[in-house]
Design a protein around this motif. Structure first.
Motif, PDB file in Angstrom:
ATOM      1  N   TYR A 165       0.800  -1.220   0.000  1.00 34.02           N
ATOM      2  CA  TYR A 165       0.000   0.000   0.000  1.00 34.02           C
ATOM      3  C   TYR A 165       0.832   1.270   0.000  1.00 34.02           C
ATOM      4  CZ  TYR A 165       0.759   0.246   5.136  1.00 34.02           C
ATOM      5  OH  TYR A 165       1.315   0.311   6.389  1.00 34.02           O
ATOM      6  N   ARG A 166       2.072   1.194   0.426  1.00 28.81           N
ATOM      7  CA  ARG A 166       2.854   2.424   0.590  1.00 28.81           C
ATOM      8  C   ARG A 166       3.677   2.699  -0.667  1.00 28.81           C
ATOM      9  NH1 ARG A 166       6.351   3.366   5.955  1.00 28.81           N
ATOM     10  NH2 ARG A 166       8.010   2.365   4.773  1.00 28.81           N
ATOM     11  N   ARG A 167       2.990   3.115  -1.707  1.00 24.46           N
ATOM     12  CA  ARG A 167       3.688   3.448  -2.948  1.00 24.46           C
ATOM     13  C   ARG A 167       4.308   4.831  -2.856  1.00 24.46           C
ATOM     14  NH1 ARG A 167      -0.453   0.752  -7.382  1.00 24.46           N
ATOM     15  NH2 ARG A 167      -0.716  -1.185  -6.232  1.00 24.46           N
ATOM     16  N   LEU A 168       3.776   5.627  -1.944  1.00 23.89           N
ATOM     17  CA  LEU A 168       4.330   6.955  -1.694  1.00 23.89           C
ATOM     18  C   LEU A 168       4.743   7.025  -0.235  1.00 23.89           C
ATOM     19  CD1 LEU A 168       1.586   9.066  -3.497  1.00 23.89           C
ATOM     20  CD2 LEU A 168       3.860   8.538  -4.374  1.00 23.89           C
ATOM     21  N   ALA A 169       5.853   7.679   0.042  1.00 21.16           N
ATOM     22  CA  ALA A 169       6.329   7.781   1.424  1.00 21.16           C
ATOM     23  C   ALA A 169       6.906   9.162   1.662  1.00 21.16           C
ATOM     24  CB  ALA A 169       7.378   6.713   1.709  1.00 21.16           C
ATOM     25  N   GLY A 170       6.721   9.653   2.886  1.00 25.58           N
ATOM     26  CA  GLY A 170       7.314  10.922   3.266  1.00 25.58           C
ATOM     27  C   GLY A 170       8.757  10.723   3.690  1.00 25.58           C
ATOM     28  N   GLN A 171       9.324  11.717   4.326  1.00 25.49           N
ATOM     29  CA  GLN A 171      10.704  11.625   4.786  1.00 25.49           C
ATOM     30  C   GLN A 171      10.802  10.661   5.960  1.00 25.49           C
ATOM     31  OE1 GLN A 171      11.969  15.624   5.651  1.00 25.49           O
ATOM     32  NE2 GLN A 171      12.366  16.085   3.513  1.00 25.49           N
ATOM     33  N   ALA A 172      11.870   9.849   5.952  1.00 27.69           N
ATOM     34  CA  ALA A 172      12.178   8.927   7.057  1.00 27.69           C
ATOM     35  C   ALA A 172      10.957   8.145   7.529  1.00 27.69           C
ATOM     36  CB  ALA A 172      12.784   9.703   8.231  1.00 27.69           C
ATOM     37  N   PRO A 173      10.301   7.405   6.631  1.00 28.88           N
ATOM     38  CA  PRO A 173       9.114   6.655   7.058  1.00 28.88           C
ATOM     39  C   PRO A 173       9.484   5.484   7.967  1.00 28.88           C
ATOM     40  CG  PRO A 173       9.720   6.026   4.829  1.00 28.88           C
ATOM     41  CD  PRO A 173      10.635   7.156   5.216  1.00 28.88           C
ATOM     42  N   ILE A 174       8.592   5.183   8.894  1.00 25.96           N
ATOM     43  CA  ILE A 174       8.776   4.030   9.774  1.00 25.96           C
ATOM     44  C   ILE A 174       8.348   2.774   9.009  1.00 25.96           C
ATOM     45  CG2 ILE A 174       6.463   4.264  10.766  1.00 25.96           C
ATOM     46  CD1 ILE A 174       7.575   3.350  13.421  1.00 25.96           C
ATOM     47  N   LYS A 175       9.050   1.666   9.208  1.00 30.03           N
ATOM     48  CA  LYS A 175       8.671   0.426   8.526  1.00 30.03           C
ATOM     49  C   LYS A 175       7.314  -0.048   9.016  1.00 30.03           C
ATOM     50  CE  LYS A 175      12.648  -2.211   6.889  1.00 30.03           C
ATOM     51  NZ  LYS A 175      13.435  -3.448   7.082  1.00 30.03           N
ATOM     52  N   GLU A 176       6.568  -0.660   8.116  1.00 31.96           N
ATOM     53  CA  GLU A 176       5.238  -1.164   8.450  1.00 31.96           C
ATOM     54  C   GLU A 176       5.289  -2.189   9.580  1.00 31.96           C
ATOM     55  OE1 GLU A 176       5.168  -0.242   3.966  1.00 31.96           O
ATOM     56  OE2 GLU A 176       6.626  -0.752   5.519  1.00 31.96           O
ATOM     57  N   THR A 177       6.315  -3.040   9.591  1.00 32.96           N
ATOM     58  CA  THR A 177       6.437  -4.062  10.630  1.00 32.96           C
ATOM     59  C   THR A 177       6.634  -3.435  12.011  1.00 32.96           C
ATOM     60  OG1 THR A 177       8.735  -4.235   9.873  1.00 32.96           O
ATOM     61  CG2 THR A 177       7.230  -5.973   9.199  1.00 32.96           C
ATOM     62  N   PHE A 198       1.913  12.771  14.726  1.00 33.03           N
ATOM     63  CA  PHE A 198       3.075  12.922  13.838  1.00 33.03           C
ATOM     64  C   PHE A 198       2.984  11.838  12.759  1.00 33.03           C
ATOM     65  CE2 PHE A 198       4.316  14.404  18.048  1.00 33.03           C
ATOM     66  CZ  PHE A 198       4.907  15.640  17.791  1.00 33.03           C
ATOM     67  N   CYS A 199       1.858  11.779  12.070  1.00 37.04           N
ATOM     68  CA  CYS A 199       1.536  10.598  11.270  1.00 37.04           C
ATOM     69  C   CYS A 199       2.386  10.430  10.020  1.00 37.04           C
ATOM     70  CB  CYS A 199       0.051  10.600  10.910  1.00 37.04           C
ATOM     71  SG  CYS A 199      -0.414  11.828   9.668  1.00 37.04           S
ATOM     72  N   GLY A 200       3.026  11.499   9.535  1.00 39.92           N
ATOM     73  CA  GLY A 200       3.844  11.361   8.325  1.00 39.92           C
ATOM     74  C   GLY A 200       3.030  10.745   7.205  1.00 39.92           C
ATOM     75  N   SER A 201       3.559   9.662   6.611  1.00 42.03           N
ATOM     76  CA  SER A 201       2.862   9.015   5.493  1.00 42.03           C
ATOM     77  C   SER A 201       1.764   8.055   5.950  1.00 42.03           C
ATOM     78  CB  SER A 201       3.862   8.281   4.598  1.00 42.03           C
ATOM     79  OG  SER A 201       4.642   7.368   5.341  1.00 42.03           O
ATOM     80  N   GLY A 202       1.449   8.078   7.252  1.00 39.15           N
ATOM     81  CA  GLY A 202       0.261   7.380   7.756  1.00 39.15           C
ATOM     82  C   GLY A 202       0.446   5.943   8.177  1.00 39.15           C
ATOM     83  N   THR A 203       1.693   5.494   8.329  1.00 42.44           N
ATOM     84  CA  THR A 203       1.928   4.063   8.540  1.00 42.44           C
ATOM     85  C   THR A 203       1.321   3.542   9.842  1.00 42.44           C
ATOM     86  OG1 THR A 203       4.003   4.374   7.342  1.00 42.44           O
ATOM     87  CG2 THR A 203       3.692   2.262   8.438  1.00 42.44           C
ATOM     88  N   ILE A 204       1.476   4.261  10.949  1.00 46.75           N
ATOM     89  CA  ILE A 204       0.933   3.781  12.228  1.00 46.75           C
ATOM     90  C   ILE A 204      -0.600   3.708  12.185  1.00 46.75           C
ATOM     91  CG2 ILE A 204       0.656   4.308  14.697  1.00 46.75           C
ATOM     92  CD1 ILE A 204       3.563   5.321  14.671  1.00 46.75           C
ATOM     93  N   PRO A 205      -1.309   4.775  11.758  1.00 44.24           N
ATOM     94  CA  PRO A 205      -2.770   4.650  11.670  1.00 44.24           C
ATOM     95  C   PRO A 205      -3.237   3.550  10.711  1.00 44.24           C
ATOM     96  CG  PRO A 205      -2.125   6.959  11.618  1.00 44.24           C
ATOM     97  CD  PRO A 205      -0.861   6.158  11.511  1.00 44.24           C
ATOM     98  N   ILE A 206      -2.539   3.377   9.589  1.00 49.96           N
ATOM     99  CA  ILE A 206      -2.944   2.345   8.629  1.00 49.96           C
ATOM    100  C   ILE A 206      -2.750   0.957   9.217  1.00 49.96           C
ATOM    101  CG2 ILE A 206      -2.375   1.285   6.401  1.00 49.96           C
ATOM    102  CD1 ILE A 206      -1.718   4.162   5.407  1.00 49.96           C
ATOM    103  N   ALA A 264       2.650  15.481   3.455  1.00 51.12           N
ATOM    104  CA  ALA A 264       2.643  14.191   4.150  1.00 51.12           C
ATOM    105  C   ALA A 264       1.218  13.698   4.356  1.00 51.12           C
ATOM    106  CB  ALA A 264       3.359  14.313   5.493  1.00 51.12           C
ATOM    107  N   VAL A 265       0.317  14.595   4.701  1.00 44.17           N
ATOM    108  CA  VAL A 265      -1.085  14.220   4.917  1.00 44.17           C
ATOM    109  C   VAL A 265      -1.708  13.707   3.619  1.00 44.17           C
ATOM    110  CG1 VAL A 265      -3.377  15.100   5.519  1.00 44.17           C
ATOM    111  CG2 VAL A 265      -1.393  15.760   6.881  1.00 44.17           C
ATOM    112  N   LYS A 266      -1.379  14.349   2.500  1.00 42.31           N
ATOM    113  CA  LYS A 266      -1.887  13.888   1.198  1.00 42.31           C
ATOM    114  C   LYS A 266      -1.377  12.476   0.898  1.00 42.31           C
ATOM    115  CE  LYS A 266      -2.250  18.436  -1.013  1.00 42.31           C
ATOM    116  NZ  LYS A 266      -1.696  19.305  -2.098  1.00 42.31           N
ATOM    117  N   ILE A 267      -0.092  12.241   1.191  1.00 41.38           N
ATOM    118  CA  ILE A 267       0.493  10.914   0.971  1.00 41.38           C
ATOM    119  C   ILE A 267      -0.186   9.882   1.872  1.00 41.38           C
ATOM    120  CG2 ILE A 267       2.604   9.550   1.296  1.00 41.38           C
ATOM    121  CD1 ILE A 267       4.178  12.047   0.408  1.00 41.38           C
ATOM    122  N   ALA A 268      -0.429  10.252   3.131  1.00 40.51           N
ATOM    123  CA  ALA A 268      -1.079   9.344   4.081  1.00 40.51           C
ATOM    124  C   ALA A 268      -2.466   8.944   3.591  1.00 40.51           C
ATOM    125  CB  ALA A 268      -1.172  10.008   5.455  1.00 40.51           C
ATOM    126  N   ARG A 269      -3.215   9.913   3.082  1.00 35.70           N
ATOM    127  CA  ARG A 269      -4.552   9.599   2.567  1.00 35.70           C
ATOM    128  C   ARG A 269      -4.475   8.635   1.390  1.00 35.70           C
ATOM    129  NH1 ARG A 269      -6.253  15.860   2.888  1.00 35.70           N
ATOM    130  NH2 ARG A 269      -7.069  15.902   5.025  1.00 35.70           N
TER     131      ARG A 269
END
Length: 393
Positions: A165-177, A198-206, A264-269
C-alpha cells in the motif's frame, strides 16, 4: 515436503511479539533467539505465516544446521542436506550469506562453497551437469554465528514490510512491521480511540486499521514461494480464503492521524486508500500543539522526529517539552512514544510507566509507554463490557 521447520526473522527487540503472533496462528513448538523465531508446522504454515505475520521481517525454510570451522566441513555438510527434495531441477537458486564471530569469516567464499555443494547434491538426483536456473526462485542463505552454520531458503521474496500500500512515502518513514509492533505493544483495542499526531505518510494509523479489522497484512501481495511446485496451489487458495473469511470489515474504528506537513497528509490519505482503510482513518493537517479529542479515553501512538543532526537537536528538545505540555491535557489517555533521545523522559516532564529498547532501521530507540487510567467497565444487559470484550458476571 510435509512437516517443515520455519524461521521468522525479526528486528532486535521484536522477537517476543513475533513469537506471540506465531502462537496466535496455532503453532506451539516455538523457540526464540536473537533476531529469529523458529517453529515447526505443516506445509500450509509457509502460506499462513507469510500472509498473517505483521511484525516479522520474512519467513525462511530451515534446511539444516551444523558446526563448520573449515571450508571442507562446510562443503560436505551442506552437500549432505536434502536439497533435491526441496529444489526442482529448473530452479533459480542464488546464495547469500553472513558471518558473525566465526572462523569462516569470508562471506563470498562461504557463498561460493555452499553454491557448489548444492549443485553437486542436485547433480546426483537430476543426472545433469548443468542447471540453467530459469525457473522459480529459491534464495538460499548461509548464516554463520559462532561457527554454527544455518542453511535456509527464503519463502517470502520482498520483505514482509512490503504490504503493497505504501507506494508513496514521506521523509524517514517508519517500517510497516515496526509500526504494527508499536500498535500491538500498546494493547490497543478496536473500540478505543487512537491518535497519531506525527503521522507522516500514515503508517501507524494504517497498520492500526488493519489490526482493528483483522485484515491480514499480506492479503494483497504475492510471495516467492507461491511459485514453488512443492506447495500445492490449493494450500495457497485456502490460506488466502482464510484471510477473507476472518477479516472484520464491519468493525467501526476511530483512528486519526495529523501532521503539520500538508504533503505528508496527502500521501497518508493515498496510502490509506491503497490499503483499503481510508474510510476508517481521518487524516488532517495540524500541528501537534493543536490536537484535542472529545473522547475521554484513548491512546496516542507516535514516532515524532528524532533530530539526529546536531543542528536540529535544540529544536527537537524544545518540541519534546511542548509535547509534555500538550499531552498532559489528555490526562485519561495513554501515550506511546518512540524516541532516540536518551533524556526524553526529563524533557517530556514525566517518567515512563515502561520502556522497551527497539531499533528503527539502524537507529537505537526506546519505546516510552505512559499508562493512563483504565476505562470503567460498561454494563450491557447481563454482561460487563471492558474494552469492547464481553465478560460474564
Amino acid at each position: 515436503m510435509s512437516g517443515v521447520e520455519l524461521i521468522a526473522t525479526a528486528t532486535f527487540g521484536l522477537e517476543a511479539i513475533v513469537a506471540q503472533e506465531v502462537k496466535d496462528l496455532g503453532y506451539q513448538n516455538v523457540s526464540v533467539e536473537n533476531g529469529k523465531v523458529t517453529f515447526t508446522a505443516d506445509l500450509s504454515a509457509i502460506c499462513r505465516a507469510n500472509l498473517w505475520l505483521r511484525t516479522a521481517d520474512r519467513v525462511r525454510l530451515k534446511v539444516g544446521e551444523f558446526k563448520a570451522t573449515t571450508f571442507d566441513e562446510l562443503f560436505e555438510k551442506t552437500k549432505a542436506l536434502p536439497w533435491p527434495e526441496l529444489i526442482p531441477a529448473d530452479a533459480n537458486f542464488p546464495v547469500e550469506g553472513k558471518s558473525v564471530k566465526s572462523t569462516l569469516f569470508s562471506v563470498s567464499d562461504c557463498q561460493a562453497i555452499v553454491k557448489k555443494a548444492v549443485v553437486e547434491s542436485m547433480k546426483t538426483k537430476y543426472k545433469t551437469q548443468w542447471f540453467e536456473e530459469r525457473g522459480p526462485v529459491y534464495k538460499i542463505e548461509i548464516a554463520l554465528l559462532k561457527d554454527i552454520a544455518t542453511l535456509t531458503i527464503d519463502t517470502t521474496g520482498p520483505g514482509l514490510h512490503k504490504r503493497g500500500y505504501r507506494r508513496l512515502a514521506g521523509q524517514a518513514p517508519i517500517k510497516e512491521t515496526l509500526a504494527a509492533a508499536l500498535v500491538l505493544l500498546s494493547r490497543w483495542h478496536p473500540d478505543t480511540a487512537l491518535l497519531d499526531p506525527f503521522c507522516g505518510s500514515g503508517t501507524i494509523p494504517i497498520e492500526a486499521a488493519l489490526i482493528g479489522q483483522n485484515i491480514a497484512p499480506g492479503m494483497n501481495r504475492e510471495f516467492v514461494s507461491e511459485k514453488w511446485p512443492s506447495i500445492p496451489k490449493e494450500l495457497w487458495r485456502q490460506a488466502r480464503k482464510e484471510t477473507h473469511d476472518l477479516a472484520n470489515y464491519d468493525q467501526p474504528l476511530e483512528i486519526r492521524g495529523t501532521d503539520v506537513d500538508n504533503e505528508a497528509v496527502k500521501i497518508a490519505r493515498n496510502n490509506a486508500m491503497e490499503a483499503g482503510v481510508d474510510e476508517f482513518i481521518h487524516f488532517q493537517r495540524m500541528s501537534f500543539t493543536e490536537i484535542s479529542s472529545k473522547k475521554k479515553y484513548g491512546k496516542i501512538i507516535c514516532n515524532p522526529p528524532y533530530g539526529e543532526r546536531l543542528s536540529e537537536l535544540r529544536e527537537i528538545e524544545k518540541m519534546y517539552k511542548e509535547m509534555g505540555r500538550v499531552f498532559s491535557k489528555f490526562d485519561t489517555w495513554s501515550f506511546y512514544i518512540l524516541s532516540s533521545h536518551p533524556k526524553f523522559e526529563s524533557l517530556f516532564g514525566k517518567p515512563a510507566s515502561k520502556k522497551r529498547k527497539l531499533y528503527n532501521g539502524d537507529i537505537k530507540v526506546d519505546y516510552y509507554q505512559y499508562f493512563g487510567p483504565r476505562p470503567p467497565k460498561k454494563r450491557d444487559g447481563g454482561l460487563i463490557k471492558e474494552n469492547g470484550y464481553a465478560l460474564t458476571t
